[in-house]
Every structure is written in structure tokens, then in C-alpha cells.
Scaffold this active site. Structure first.
Site, short mmCIF file in Angstrom:
data_model
loop_
_atom_site.label_atom_id
_atom_site.label_comp_id
_atom_site.label_asym_id
_atom_site.label_seq_id
_atom_site.Cartn_x
_atom_site.Cartn_y
_atom_site.Cartn_z
N TYR A 18 0.83 -1.21 0.00
CA TYR A 18 0.00 0.00 0.00
C TYR A 18 0.86 1.26 0.00
CZ TYR A 18 -3.54 -3.40 1.37
OH TYR A 18 -4.37 -4.49 1.40
N ASP A 19 0.42 2.25 -0.77
CA ASP A 19 1.12 3.54 -0.84
C ASP A 19 0.50 4.58 0.08
OD1 ASP A 19 2.95 2.68 -2.79
OD2 ASP A 19 1.48 3.03 -4.38
N THR A 20 -0.77 4.40 0.44
CA THR A 20 -1.48 5.36 1.29
C THR A 20 -1.95 4.67 2.56
OG1 THR A 20 -2.24 6.63 -0.64
CG2 THR A 20 -3.43 6.95 1.43
N LYS A 52 2.10 7.87 1.67
CA LYS A 52 1.19 8.97 1.96
C LYS A 52 0.44 8.66 3.25
CE LYS A 52 -2.45 11.82 -0.13
NZ LYS A 52 -3.29 12.02 -1.33
#
Length: 235
Positions: A18-20, A52
Site C-alpha cells: 500500500y502507498d497510502t 502517503k
């Protein structure tokens, strides 16, 4: 389905997936005014990995600016304006009106709520009435014969209001029922919220009389509604 993480590899795989990362605040980052152990270290690690980080809360009594003060006080990095990272249900309600349904600039909102909700509406350029207006914060009997509908009101927004009264409910009901196009928005549907000394009625309990009288459910902009994600994406 939840999965128990049991190894360093499991955690590394989760981070890579996951990036966020979205975090609730009360009970996740802090309890009252006490920061939970490890919070700062985890957030710093995520930022180092260029993830993020977003903070979401259903507390509609505070604006992002007010919440930023609490983050600063507890030593937790969080940003507003330069890059939005704090999303409260009051802000989500304002963004929903300004950026999702695109409420025309000349239209107004009738507010059941407190200064945090009003501040977020103001920041989004939305005119409002009700809320903390002393004329509406009254225990005097409501006289429908003396009430004049403001034709520019196109939405009723209901959040937690510790000065809820019959006048506010009656005015909101008039706007919702006399104008079929009037939007009905609730900041969240929490029946209760935790105070330092125990549970108290939440924003969902404030909007409940209107839902019952109006016979319709509001659009909810708080967790876990997908509308909050729409508002985050809109920004």
C-alpha cells in the site's frame, strides 16, 4: 478477512502493498491527551518510505486547524493546506458540498453543529446560517408563524451540536420538507462518542430526530461511509 501478521516478512509485505495509509485518531494515535506508544516512530517510518499518510476522524466539532493544534501539542507531524493530511467529518461535509455536488456559490447551508463545522464551510466558500447563531441557540418556543424560509438554503448539514434545541430541529425540518431539492447531509452517524468520563450521545443521535421526522436518511460524510473517500479524492 483479517490476517494475523507474525513475522518481519509479513510486515514488510504489508508495507510494500500500500502507498497510502489512513489512521483514525482517538484510540489509535492517542487516548485523550496521552499519545499512544510507538505512534511517532511508525509514522516517521512510513514517511521515510515515501508513503502517503492521512488522518481521519469523525469529530465534527473541530476544524482541521484545531486538530492540527492537537497534533502539534502531542508532537505528531501532520500537515494542512500545504498538503492536506487531516480529514475530519466536518471538512468532508464541506468538501462534499463544494467539490462533489458542487453547490452553487449563491446557495447557503443551514447548520446544526458547532464552530468547527462552520469554520470548514467558510474555508470552502460556503455561506451558512444557524449553527452557533445566538438567535438559534435558544430555549424559547419555536413559532412557525414568524419563520421565513431563506430561499437560498439548498442543504441542511447536521453534526454534533451540544446546544441542540427544538428551534434548530424545526428550522432544519422546514428547509428539508418545503424544498424537495434540499440536500440532507450528516457529518457522521456515530450514536455515541467517548468522553474522558464515559460515553455521550454522538452526532448520529443529533440527526436522528430529523431522519425520523423527515422520513429520509442523510448522506453521511464520515467514517465508514465511502463518501469520505470521495471527498478525499476530490481534494
Amino acid at each position: 478477512m483479517s490476517v494475523r501478521l507474525s513475522s518481519t516478512q509479513d510486515y514488510a509485505s504489508l508495507l510494500d502493498r500500500y502507498d497510502t495509509w489512513m489512521f483514525d485518531c482517538d484510540g489509535v494515535l492517542w487516548h485523550g491527551d496521552r499519545l499512544i506508544d510507538g505512534v511517532v516512530e511508525v509514522l516517521e517510518m512510513l514517511r521515510r518510505k515515501n508513503k502517503k499518510v492521512l488522518f481521519v476522524t469523525n469529530n465534527a466539532t473541530k476544524s482541521r486547524k484545531s486538530y492540527k493544534g492537537k497534533f502539534d501539542h502531542l508532537g505528531v507531524e501532520a500537515h494542512v493546506r500545504s498538503k492536506d493530511e487531516i480529514y475530519g467529518s466536518a471538512y468532508a461535509a464541506a468538501v462534499y458540498l463544494s467539490s462533489v455536488v458542487k453547490l452553487p456559490k449563491q446557495k447557503k447551508v443551514y447548520v446544526i453543529g458547532q464552530s468547527g463545522l462552520e469554520e470548514e464551510l467558510h474555508e470552502e466558500g460556503i455561506a451558512f446560517l444557524g449553527g452557533t447563531d445566538p438567535a438559534d441557540c435558544t430555549l424559547a418556543p419555536f413559532d412557525l408563524s414568524n419563520f421565513e424560509l431563506d430561499p437560498d438554503v439548498a442543504a441542511v448539514v447536521c453534526g454534533l451540536d451540544t446546544q441542540i434545541n427544538y428551534t434548530k430541529l424545526s428550522k432544519a425540518f422546514q428547509y428539508l420538507t418545503r424544498n424537495p431539492e434540499c440536500l440532507f447531509v450528516a457529518t457522521n452517524e456515530d450514536s455515541t462518542y467517548p468522553s474522558a468520563d464515559g460515553l455521550l450521545p454522538g452526532a448520529g443521535s443529533i440527526s436522528a430526530p430529523l431522519r425520523y421526522a423527515h422520513g429520509k436518511d442523510p448522506v453521511c460524510t464520515g467514517k465508514p461511509s465511502s463518501t469520505m473517500l470521495d471527498c478525499i479524492n476530490a481534494k
